[in-house]
Design a protein around this motif. Structure first.
Motif, short mmCIF file in Angstrom:
data_model
loop_
_atom_site.label_atom_id
_atom_site.label_comp_id
_atom_site.label_asym_id
_atom_site.label_seq_id
_atom_site.Cartn_x
_atom_site.Cartn_y
_atom_site.Cartn_z
N UNK A 268 0.86 -1.17 0.00
CA UNK A 268 0.00 0.00 0.00
C UNK A 268 0.90 1.22 0.00
N UNK A 269 0.52 2.23 -0.75
CA UNK A 269 1.32 3.46 -0.78
C UNK A 269 0.39 4.66 -0.86
N UNK A 270 0.87 5.77 -0.35
CA UNK A 270 0.15 7.04 -0.44
C UNK A 270 0.92 7.94 -1.39
N UNK A 271 0.22 8.45 -2.39
CA UNK A 271 0.90 9.27 -3.39
C UNK A 271 0.12 10.53 -3.74
N UNK A 272 0.84 11.43 -4.35
CA UNK A 272 0.19 12.64 -4.86
C UNK A 272 0.81 12.98 -6.20
N UNK A 273 -0.02 13.56 -7.07
CA UNK A 273 0.42 13.96 -8.41
C UNK A 273 -0.14 15.35 -8.68
N UNK A 274 0.71 16.24 -9.14
CA UNK A 274 0.30 17.62 -9.43
C UNK A 274 0.60 17.92 -10.90
N UNK A 275 -0.43 18.44 -11.60
CA UNK A 275 -0.31 18.76 -13.02
C UNK A 275 -0.23 20.27 -13.20
N UNK A 276 0.82 20.70 -13.87
CA UNK A 276 1.00 22.13 -14.15
C UNK A 276 1.24 22.28 -15.64
N UNK A 277 0.19 22.66 -16.37
CA UNK A 277 0.34 22.80 -17.82
C UNK A 277 0.58 21.45 -18.47
N UNK A 278 1.71 21.34 -19.18
CA UNK A 278 2.05 20.10 -19.88
C UNK A 278 2.91 19.18 -19.03
N UNK A 279 3.18 19.51 -17.78
CA UNK A 279 4.07 18.71 -16.94
C UNK A 279 3.33 18.20 -15.71
N UNK A 280 3.80 17.06 -15.22
CA UNK A 280 3.20 16.46 -14.03
C UNK A 280 4.32 15.91 -13.15
N UNK A 281 4.23 16.16 -11.87
CA UNK A 281 5.19 15.64 -10.90
C UNK A 281 4.41 14.85 -9.86
N UNK A 282 5.12 13.87 -9.24
CA UNK A 282 4.46 13.06 -8.24
C UNK A 282 5.44 12.54 -7.22
N UNK A 283 4.91 12.16 -6.08
CA UNK A 283 5.73 11.59 -5.01
C UNK A 283 4.86 10.63 -4.22
N UNK A 307 8.44 12.40 -12.86
CA UNK A 307 8.34 13.62 -13.66
C UNK A 307 7.97 13.19 -15.07
N UNK A 308 6.91 13.81 -15.60
CA UNK A 308 6.53 13.43 -16.96
C UNK A 308 5.98 14.64 -17.71
N UNK A 309 5.98 14.49 -19.00
CA UNK A 309 5.46 15.51 -19.92
C UNK A 309 4.32 14.89 -20.70
N UNK A 310 3.16 15.55 -20.65
CA UNK A 310 2.00 15.11 -21.42
C UNK A 310 1.27 16.37 -21.88
N UNK A 311 1.17 16.59 -23.17
CA UNK A 311 0.53 17.83 -23.65
C UNK A 311 -0.89 17.96 -23.12
N UNK A 312 -1.22 19.15 -22.65
CA UNK A 312 -2.58 19.42 -22.18
C UNK A 312 -3.56 19.15 -23.31
N UNK A 313 -4.67 18.53 -22.97
CA UNK A 313 -5.62 18.11 -23.99
C UNK A 313 -6.84 19.01 -24.00
N UNK A 314 -7.21 19.46 -25.18
CA UNK A 314 -8.46 20.21 -25.36
C UNK A 314 -9.44 19.28 -26.04
N UNK A 315 -10.51 18.92 -25.31
CA UNK A 315 -11.48 17.96 -25.84
C UNK A 315 -12.05 18.43 -27.17
N UNK A 316 -12.00 17.55 -28.15
CA UNK A 316 -12.64 17.82 -29.44
C UNK A 316 -13.07 16.47 -29.99
N UNK A 317 -14.18 15.96 -29.43
CA UNK A 317 -14.63 14.60 -29.70
C UNK A 317 -14.83 14.35 -31.18
N UNK A 318 -15.42 15.33 -31.90
CA UNK A 318 -15.72 15.09 -33.31
C UNK A 318 -14.62 15.56 -34.25
#
Length: 621
Positions: A268-283, A307-318
């Motif tokens: 079992x672990x306790x974690x947190x992840x914070x997203x700032x723009x296109x970047x995300x950090x966690x511990x 530490x990871x990079x994931x481009x912020x997504x703007x939903x555009x289903x169609x």
């Protein structure tokens, strides 16, 4: 039970003897296996082990690094007593770096890869029961290749599910506890969702592991069932996800290993992840669930950083270039417009012409250039409302419920004609050309007020409360010949006398009017007849003359039936003028006779007003 106790004693004794007497030359060296039980989620997830299933976008990438330190993930225990005793740590410290990436295709499919690198490992080389367990050092791990397919839901929905599989290629080193030395396959099913600020994730699957060997103390390795669950809260405008994760597995290919401590690691672990723009950090920080962390690969302490990079997504289903948050038709490809009601919707054919924009097309609009309302009458359809049908639209009609006429005055436009402007429409006005007042009597409605109904309107009536005939003199117009007013019987014509005489002349009409009042008002107990003169001549003579004239009038009244007790005469001479004596007109006004009411019953107050005489008939208009 005795046999079991005896067997345990023999096994413990043999193990102790083995530990004390074994030598490197006679010991058998044991090979390792893929020890690390931390299997990071695909890049783009907001959990360490579980997956938030953010499978949005077309060719949307994600890259990241997870650093992992574990303390005592592989320990050997002595089973000779009732309590297990730690003999040593084959792997005491383990530092991994997981380098990975993923790419989402077609808003539904994701492929990914993860390469674990054991950057640092240390422990003890142990000899137990004739077996040598060597401490590992740094090495590559098995390369993981994965593919997942979203089945239902979307990221952020209350429920999203996906099916996938991972293949672990034997790029690691078995002797350094980073590989099984063969290919592993792991089909799995995942679910995740958000309910308000609450977030959760689930994962379950089967880990095909073709490694049918005993590692230590009679426990076999092999294929496993595994599962994981997480729950947490999204805070800070949903940029921060914090919560615990629980994951475990157990060997299922050997009944002696199924749900046993060594072959059932759980953490079992306790974690947190914070997203700032296109970047995300966690511990995160965690520990083995069972006491002593006795499952192989389950450490006493594990810490994580990522530490990871994931481009912020703007939903555009169609995929029409309009984000779902702005798209009025998110499931239909359309065009961008400035109207929130049509933005992102397919272009509609041009509507039929409607010049005035009132929703009634020109071909059906009876008022093409004037915005109006739809009606069932072709003659009024599309025209502004006109409730009373007078041709003046309600928005301009001062009398929208009464048919009227069009005028240039906003206050009267659309109202019936009112020539004299008195608020009484001509059709109801008895005095069309003269401003008047509204009454309930059709004969007087709209006519000027005439309180005493003598045919002379109040504004011209010198006596508006007592009927009288018309008179060219404004001060007498509408007044009766005699009337009770302010404690007097007032007369509109003077009593006339011969010059320097008390003889009455040409005054029967006015005196008869006074006589009539006295007869109609027996409550008048006494009346004082006063005589007055101008200042012409001697004052003493004038006073004597005024007394005689008063007495002459009093006698006329008593001669005509008034009781003598009701009449008294008083001459004032020049003492009480009512006008100037410097002009002939003023002196004529001062030469007068007045009738003062002295007594009424009980109170001595003036008598009540006289009954109004019958009004003169008004002239025909």
């Amino acid at each position: 039970m005795r046999l079991r106790s005896l067997a345990l004693s023999v096994f413990s004794s043999a193990l102790l003897i083995g530990l004390s007497s074994s030598t490197p030359a006679s010991a058998q060296e044991v090979r390792g296996f893929a020890l690390d039980r931390f299997d990071p989620s695909e890049r783009g997830s907001e959990w360490f082990v579980l997956d938030t299933l953010d499978l949005r976008g077309t060719a949307r990438p994600a890259f990241g690094v997870v650093g992992e330190w574990a303390y005592k993930p592989l320990v050997v225990y002595d089973k000779s007593g009732s309590d297990e005793k730690e003999l040593g740590s084959i792997v005491e410290h383990q530092l991994f770096v997981h380098v990975g990436g993923s790419i989402t295709l077609a808003d539904r499919i994701r492929v990914g890869a993860n390469l674990p690198i054991a950057a640092y490992q240390t422990g003890q080389t142990l000899e137990v029961n004739g077996q040598t367990f060597r401490s590992p050092d740094s090495a590559l791990g098995d390369l993981r290749l994965s593919a997942d397919l979203r089945l239902v839901g979307r990221y952020g929905d209350p429920f999203t599910a996906a099916l996938g599989a991972s293949v672990y290629l034997p790029t690691g080193d078995r002797d350094k506890y980073t590989s099984d030395g063969n290919t592993r396959v792991q089909p799995h099913l995942m679910a995740a969702g958000d309910i308000g600020i609450f977030a959760y994730a689930l994962k379950a699957g089967f880990n095909y592991r073709p490694l049918d060997e005993e590692f230590a103390q009679g426990k076999k390795l092999g294929s496993e069932l595994f599962g994981a669950v997480s729950a947490g809260l999204r805070v800070a405008n949903k940029k921060l996800l914090i919560g615990p994760e629980l994951f475990a597995s157990t060997v299922v290919t050997d009944e002696k290993s199924f749900f046993k401590k060594r072959t059932t690691p759980a953490e079992v672990m306790l974690g947190l992840h914070y997203t700032a723009g296109d970047f995300r950090v966690g511990a995160g920080v965690g520990t083995g669930v069972f006491a002593g962390s006795r499952g192989w690969g389950s450490p006493q302490v594990r810490t994580l950083l990522n530490l990871e990079w994931i481009p912020a997504y703007s939903d555009d289903r169609d995929g029409d270039g309009v984000p779902d948050s702005e798209d009025a038709c998110p499931n239909e490809k359309g065009v961008r417009t400035g109207d929130p009601k049509t933005n992102g919707c397919p272009a509609a054919p041009p509507p039929p012409p409607d010049r005035d924009g009132d929703g009634v097309i020109d071909s059906e609009d009876a008022c093409v250039d004037v915005p109006g309302v739809r009606t069932g009458d072709p003659k009024t359809n599309g025209c502004p409302a006109d409730k009373d049908g007078d041709g003046v639209y309600d928005k301009d009609d001062a009398c929208p419920d009464i048919p009227g006429i069009k005028t240039g005055d906003p206050k009267t436009n659309g109202c019936p004609a009112d020539k004299d402007g008195d608020g009484v429409y001509d059709k109801e006005d008895a005095c069309v050309d003269v401003p008047g007042v509204k009454t309930s009597d059709p004969k007087t409605n709209g006519c000027p007020p005439d309180r005493d109904k003598d045919g002379i309107v109040d504004t011209l009536d010198a006596c508006p409360d007592q009927p009288g005939p018309s008179d060219p003199d404004p001060k007498k117009n509408g007044c009766p010949a005699a009337r009770i007013e302010a404690g007097q019987i007032k007369i509109i014509q003077q009593v006339k006398f011969k010059t320097n005489s008390a003889t009455i002349v040409e005054s029967d009409t006015i005196l008869n009017a006074v006589l009539g009042i006295l007869k109609e008002h027996p409550e008048i107990k006494k009346i004082r007849v006063e005589g007055h003169t101008d200042n012409t001549g001697a004052a003493a003579y004038n006073k004597q003359l005024s007394q005689k004239r008063a007495a002459s009038v009093a006698k006329w009244l008593t001669d005509h039936g008034v009781e003598k007790s009701r009449v008294v005469a008083k001459g004032w001479g020049v003492e009480k003028p009512i006008d100037t004596n410097n002009t002939e007109e003023g002196r004529a006004n001062n030469r007068r006779v007045e009738f003062h009411i002295e007594e009424t019953p009980d109170t001595g107050a003036p008598a009540k007003p006289a009954k109004p005489a019958k009004p003169a008939k008004p002239k025909k208009k």
